[in-house]
Motif scaffolding. Structure first.
Motif, PDB file in Angstrom:
ATOM      1  N   PRO A 196      -7.168   9.664   3.683  1.00 12.74           N
ATOM      2  CA  PRO A 196      -6.996  10.112   2.364  1.00 12.74           C
ATOM      3  C   PRO A 196      -7.415  11.224   1.675  1.00 12.74           C
ATOM      4  O   PRO A 196      -8.445  11.545   1.734  1.00 12.74           O
TER       5      PRO A 196
ATOM      6  N   ARG B  23       2.895  -0.196   4.299  1.00  9.90           N
ATOM      7  CA  ARG B  23       3.077   1.568   3.658  1.00  9.90           C
ATOM      8  C   ARG B  23       4.361   2.295   3.710  1.00  9.90           C
ATOM      9  O   ARG B  23       4.488   2.352   3.916  1.00  9.90           O
TER      10      ARG B  23
ATOM     11  N   SER C 107       1.075  -1.404  -0.219  1.00  6.73           N
ATOM     12  CA  SER C 107      -0.077   0.126  -0.134  1.00  6.73           C
ATOM     13  C   SER C 107       1.183   1.753  -0.628  1.00  6.73           C
ATOM     14  O   SER C 107       2.224   1.074  -0.689  1.00  6.73           O
TER      15      SER C 107
ATOM     16  N   LYS D 137      -6.432   2.891  -2.751  1.00  4.85           N
ATOM     17  CA  LYS D 137      -5.275   1.861  -1.721  1.00  4.85           C
ATOM     18  C   LYS D 137      -5.529   2.123  -0.323  1.00  4.85           C
ATOM     19  O   LYS D 137      -5.647   1.023   0.589  1.00  4.85           O
ATOM     20  N   ARG D 138      -6.213   2.872   0.280  1.00  3.66           N
ATOM     21  CA  ARG D 138      -7.249   2.160   1.739  1.00  3.66           C
ATOM     22  C   ARG D 138      -8.180   1.585   1.359  1.00  3.66           C
ATOM     23  O   ARG D 138      -8.526   0.323   1.906  1.00  3.66           O
TER      24      ARG D 138
ATOM     25  N   ALA E 140      -2.569   6.442   1.574  1.00  4.05           N
ATOM     26  CA  ALA E 140      -3.682   6.173   1.855  1.00  4.05           C
ATOM     27  C   ALA E 140      -4.344   6.225   3.357  1.00  4.05           C
ATOM     28  O   ALA E 140      -4.951   6.828   4.013  1.00  4.05           O
TER      29      ALA E 140
END
Length: 314
Positions: free
Chosen positions: A132, A163, A110, A140-141, A114
């Motif tokens: 975000p 992340r 990720s 991505k989240r 995010a």
């Protein structure tokens, strides 16, 4: 044990494949660009997000773990729907298949986008509340959420999102590539536009984190924030690149107020804030579990430029 690596032809994916092979894993590689897989052993095309579930289940044959590197990156001009299809929907489909057909771990690469936007200044860690600010970050989240939901529905743990801050290595893109081009040109640069301090992470360190998580006897946590040991200033990044190219730093001590004024007059305050924002990634959690971080970021950047000096940045 066999690991399915998606996005295996990209900057991080290539390094992940190499490190996992060194660690003794068998590899199945999958890419959204099958033309890049010609001649590779156990290589398959990655199904689209709307493919039948059977296509995703077939990917999992004889697979123990999944490392999902494939993504539509933030340095591409794509719409919100495109980001969501690749980064969220495709991730969810893969995670559903992995949760039902494999008994190992699912690692999703990720981004810090995010949880926060480009203009945020502060420290980012696993406790940072997701907020975000762009279509890429939202996608991505959502991918993180869909992955964790798939494993929770199957009554399983073992899924984790890494992340990442900006990643550097041979073939890097985005803002780091842009800074490298500035270094090649050699024009004097105002220090006022280079005051930000940022965490970066090397593609080697990301691959090391993946290998560590696949071999650790302890189940992974749902998220980890990665980053090299020390953040670096934007001016230090440019200076490191120029050292690698054998050029002087050529940074001018210019005040920042004319740039702020220009940004205000032209309605580009958000772009200016993103340029000067300081974002520090606290990666101590995974480090406390045994992951080895890169501790010579500037030296690695200098070496990248030195290698690039043989074939200048296009």
């Amino acid at each position: 044990m066999k690991v399915l690596v998606t996005g295996a032809t990209g900057l991080i994916g290539r390094r992940v494949v190499s490190r996992l092979r060194e660690a003794g894993f068998d590899i199945r590689i999958a890419s959204r660009l099958p033309q890049r897989l010609a001649g590779a052993d156990d290589a398959v095309a990655l199904p689209g997000a709307d493919a039948p579930q059977e296509a995703f289940l077939a990917l999992m044959r004889d697979v123990t773990h999944v490392v999902h590197c494939a993504a539509l990156n933030n340095d591409r001009s794509a719409g919100a729907a495109d980001f969501r299809t690749v980064n969220a929907m495709l991730t969810g489909r893969l995670a559903q298949a992995a949760a039902t057909r494999t008994d190992g771990r699912f690692i999703y690469l990720s981004s810090i986008r995010a949880v926060t936007g480009a203009g945020f200044s502060g420290t980012i860690d696993e406790a940072t509340l997701p907020a975000p600010q762009c279509a890429y970050g939202h996608s991505k989240r959502e991918g993180e959420i869909k992955m964790l939901e798939a494993f929770a529905t199957a009554g399983r743990d073992g899924a984790t999102a890494l992340r990442l801050p900006p990643v550097y290595g041979e073939g890097m893109k985005g803002n780091l590539r842009w800074l490298m081009r500035l270094a090649v040109i050699g024009l004097p640069l105002p220090t006022a536009a280079l005051t930000a301090v940022r965490s970066l992470v090397s593609h080697d360190a990301v691959a090391g984190a993946v290998t560590h998580l696949l071999t650790s006897p302890v189940p992974p946590r749902p998220t980890y924030v990665l980053g090299d040991v020390s953040p670096v200033g934007m001016s230090e990044i440019v200076t490191a690149f120029r050292r690698g190219y054998g050029r002087p730093a050529r940074l001018l001590p210019v005040s920042g107020w004319p740039f702020r004024m220009l940004a205000a007059l032209t309605g580009r305050q958000a772009a200016w804030q993103a340029l000067v924002a300081t974002q520090i990634c606290d990666s101590s959690l995974l480090a406390s579990e045994g992951w080895e971080r890169e501790n010579d970021t500037l030296g690695r950047l200098e070496e990248l430029a030195r290698q690039g000096g043989r074939s200048p940045v296009p």
